[in-house]
Scaffold this motif. Structure first.
Motif, PDB file in Angstrom:
ATOM      1  N   ILE A  54       0.842  -1.210   0.000  1.00  0.00           N
ATOM      2  CA  ILE A  54       0.000   0.000   0.000  1.00  0.00           C
ATOM      3  C   ILE A  54       0.874   1.257   0.000  1.00  0.00           C
ATOM      4  O   ILE A  54       0.642   2.193  -0.769  1.00  0.00           O
ATOM      5  CB  ILE A  54      -0.935  -0.009   1.233  1.00  0.00           C
ATOM      6  N   ILE A  55       1.891   1.245   0.867  1.00  0.00           N
ATOM      7  CA  ILE A  55       2.774   2.412   0.960  1.00  0.00           C
ATOM      8  C   ILE A  55       3.502   2.645  -0.359  1.00  0.00           C
ATOM      9  O   ILE A  55       3.636   3.789  -0.816  1.00  0.00           O
ATOM     10  CB  ILE A  55       3.784   2.238   2.114  1.00  0.00           C
ATOM     11  N   PHE A  56       3.949   1.568  -0.999  1.00  0.00           N
ATOM     12  CA  PHE A  56       4.689   1.748  -2.243  1.00  0.00           C
ATOM     13  C   PHE A  56       3.784   2.218  -3.372  1.00  0.00           C
ATOM     14  O   PHE A  56       4.217   2.946  -4.263  1.00  0.00           O
ATOM     15  CB  PHE A  56       5.421   0.459  -2.627  1.00  0.00           C
ATOM     16  N   TYR A  57       2.521   1.816  -3.351  1.00  0.00           N
ATOM     17  CA  TYR A  57       1.572   2.373  -4.324  1.00  0.00           C
ATOM     18  C   TYR A  57       1.442   3.887  -4.135  1.00  0.00           C
ATOM     19  O   TYR A  57       1.408   4.653  -5.108  1.00  0.00           O
ATOM     20  CB  TYR A  57       0.195   1.712  -4.176  1.00  0.00           C
ATOM     21  N   ILE A  58       1.362   4.322  -2.876  1.00  0.00           N
ATOM     22  CA  ILE A  58       1.292   5.757  -2.588  1.00  0.00           C
ATOM     23  C   ILE A  58       2.574   6.454  -3.050  1.00  0.00           C
ATOM     24  O   ILE A  58       2.535   7.539  -3.634  1.00  0.00           O
ATOM     25  CB  ILE A  58       1.055   5.990  -1.080  1.00  0.00           C
ATOM     26  N   CYS A  59       3.713   5.787  -2.806  1.00  0.00           N
ATOM     27  CA  CYS A  59       4.989   6.336  -3.287  1.00  0.00           C
ATOM     28  C   CYS A  59       4.973   6.482  -4.815  1.00  0.00           C
ATOM     29  O   CYS A  59       5.496   7.461  -5.359  1.00  0.00           O
ATOM     30  CB  CYS A  59       6.143   5.430  -2.868  1.00  0.00           C
TER      31      CYS A  59
END
Length: 458
Positions: free
Chosen positions: A360-365
């Motif tokens: 999820i965090i890497f998608y936001i990144c």
């Protein structure tokens, strides 16, 4: 006015035609596929898994380093030659041919890595061709409008290009690129009877990039022409070198331009590293497959298209400098997150096994990298226009390319060094943060209006 609009649309067609090389080739399809093939190749040579991953990332960064240096030291000279002759279009045509041929040949990267280094060379020859053509295309930008209009045109062109990246990525994922089960995002085998066992669907990315460019570059060559140069200068080697030397000496006397070139050199180098290694990071650290990386790419490209267009509007209203500053701060935050996160932990805090939080965090990144990166690219191009002599645009953008590539070895080489020293892929990104911070610091001495007004006065 209608002719001018047609010329602008023709100019923007280049971004649409060339963007798949960066979206599909460098970042989301070919780059990660190359990383997996290279890692398997080194694993088969006796290295352990971590060392094989690190070696795969190292040779990818080495290719980017060599290509960047070649572009850096040829771009200003080619720009000076184009300005002296008044002709940019033949150079764009030449590099377009090289681009199409080399990208089509990327089909040859088989999953056994038998011709790994030959394909690596081909990819970065294509990269050199794409970047060299872009330098001449950028040199046309100052003739498309006023300082204020150029910011919007630059943003619209870049946004148009990102939409091209989105569409091409959708086509690849839906019809060609296969996952570990051998099917595309639609759940079908790759189109045209391509063999998923031999990864032919994914390997088709090279010919797809070449054919896409060959089709969509047509409006550029139909509607864009060289601006007549009534004061064409000698094009012999001595005359061109002399013109370039005078320009280089003048840069040292122009405080705003000098700080912009050096500052943008650092933050663009860091940004290119994020682009080049984002997909590799996802493949090696998060264990993402082609489909998941491609979905990530679609999200990032859509964010880039929207934010770059909005950045162009902000550029027109506030100027390019504030747009660059905000975008670079966003990229710094993203880089910190990348360094501090793995599949097992987030800034030292252990994560539950199988946690979806890193994904999820890497998608936001990805949204932030795409959005802020697009704005940086567009606004930096606009800022260069404000520092460009009206009679020497190709040479000026050659210097812009020099500043963007002269230290192109710095980020990939630093990433490679830190990766090898630490044996850790995410810690290899530490130098990127430093480059962003120094580049941002140097913007303090950049005049937000550039120095084009001085040329007009003279």
């Amino acid at each position: 006015m209608a002719v001018n609009k047609k010329r602008i649309w023709g100019w923007m067609a280049f971004d649409w035609a060339s963007q798949p090389f960066y979206t599909l080739g460098l970042t989301f399809i070919f780059g990660p596929y190359f990383a997996v093939v290279a890692a398997e190749y080194y694993l088969g040579s006796g290295l352990d898994a971590d060392a094989a991953d690190a070696q795969a990332q190292s040779i990818w960064s080495a290719g980017q380093t060599v290509a960047g240096l070649f572009i850096a030291f040829t771009a200003p000279f080619l720009g000076a030659f184009a300005d002296n002759s008044g002709r940019k279009m033949p150079w764009i045509a030449f590099f377009s041919i090289v681009y199409i041929v080399t990208t089509c040949m990327l089909w040859g990267l088989t999953s056994d890595g038998a011709n790994l280094f030959f394909i690596l060379i081909l990819f970065y020859v294509g990269f050199i061709a794409a970047e060299s053509a872009l330098n001449f295309v950028n040199a046309i930008l100052p003739s498309l409008g006023t300082n204020e209009e150029v910011g919007r045109i630059s943003g619209s062109g870049a946004a148009f290009g990102y939409w091209g990246g989105v569409v091409s990525l959708f086509i690849m994922l839906l019809l060609l690129a296969e996952n570990e089960e051998g099917v595309t995002l639609l759940g079908n085998a790759p189109l045209f009877g391509l063999d998923p066992e031999a990864r032919e669907g994914t390997r088709a990315v090279g010919p797809f990039i070449g054919v896409w460019y060959a089709i969509f570059i047509i409006p550029f060559f139909l509607w864009v022409r060289d601006t007549p140069n009534a004061q064409a200068k000698p094009t012999n080697l001595g005359a061109v070198a002399g013109s370039l030397w005078q320009t280089l000496k003048s840069v040292a006397q122009r405080k705003s331009l000098l700080n912009f070139l050096v500052g943008s050199m650092l933050y663009r180098d860091a940004l290119n590293a994020l682009y080049a290694f984002g997909g590799v990071y996802a493949a090696l650290v998060l264990d993402w497959g082609t489909i998941q990386i491609g979905t990530f790419g679609i999200i990032a490209a859509i964010a880039a298209a929207i934010s770059t267009w909005l950045g162009g509007l902000a550029d027109q209203r506030y100027g390019p400098k504030p747009v660059i500053i905000v975008a670079v701060w966003i990229l710094i935050v993203v880089s910190v997150v990348i360094v501090g996160m793995s599949r097992e932990q987030l800034f030292g805090v252990p994560l539950a096994e199988g946690s979806a939080l890193p994904d999820i965090i890497f998608y936001i990144c990805g949204v932030c990298i795409g959005g802020a990166g697009g704005a940086v690219y567009s606004a930096s191009r606009s800022m260069m226009v404000r520092h460009t002599h009206p009679d020497r645009p190709a040479e000026a953008f050659g210097l812009f390319a020099l500043s963007g590539k002269a230290t192109a070895f710095l980020a990939p080489a630093s990433i490679s060094l830190f990766t090898i020293l630490t044996g850790n892929v995410q810690l290899g990104f530490l130098p990127v943060i430093f480059l962003f911070l120094v580049g941002l610091f140097l913007l303090r001495w950049v005049n937000k209006e550039g120095d084009r007004a001085e040329w007009s006065a003279s």
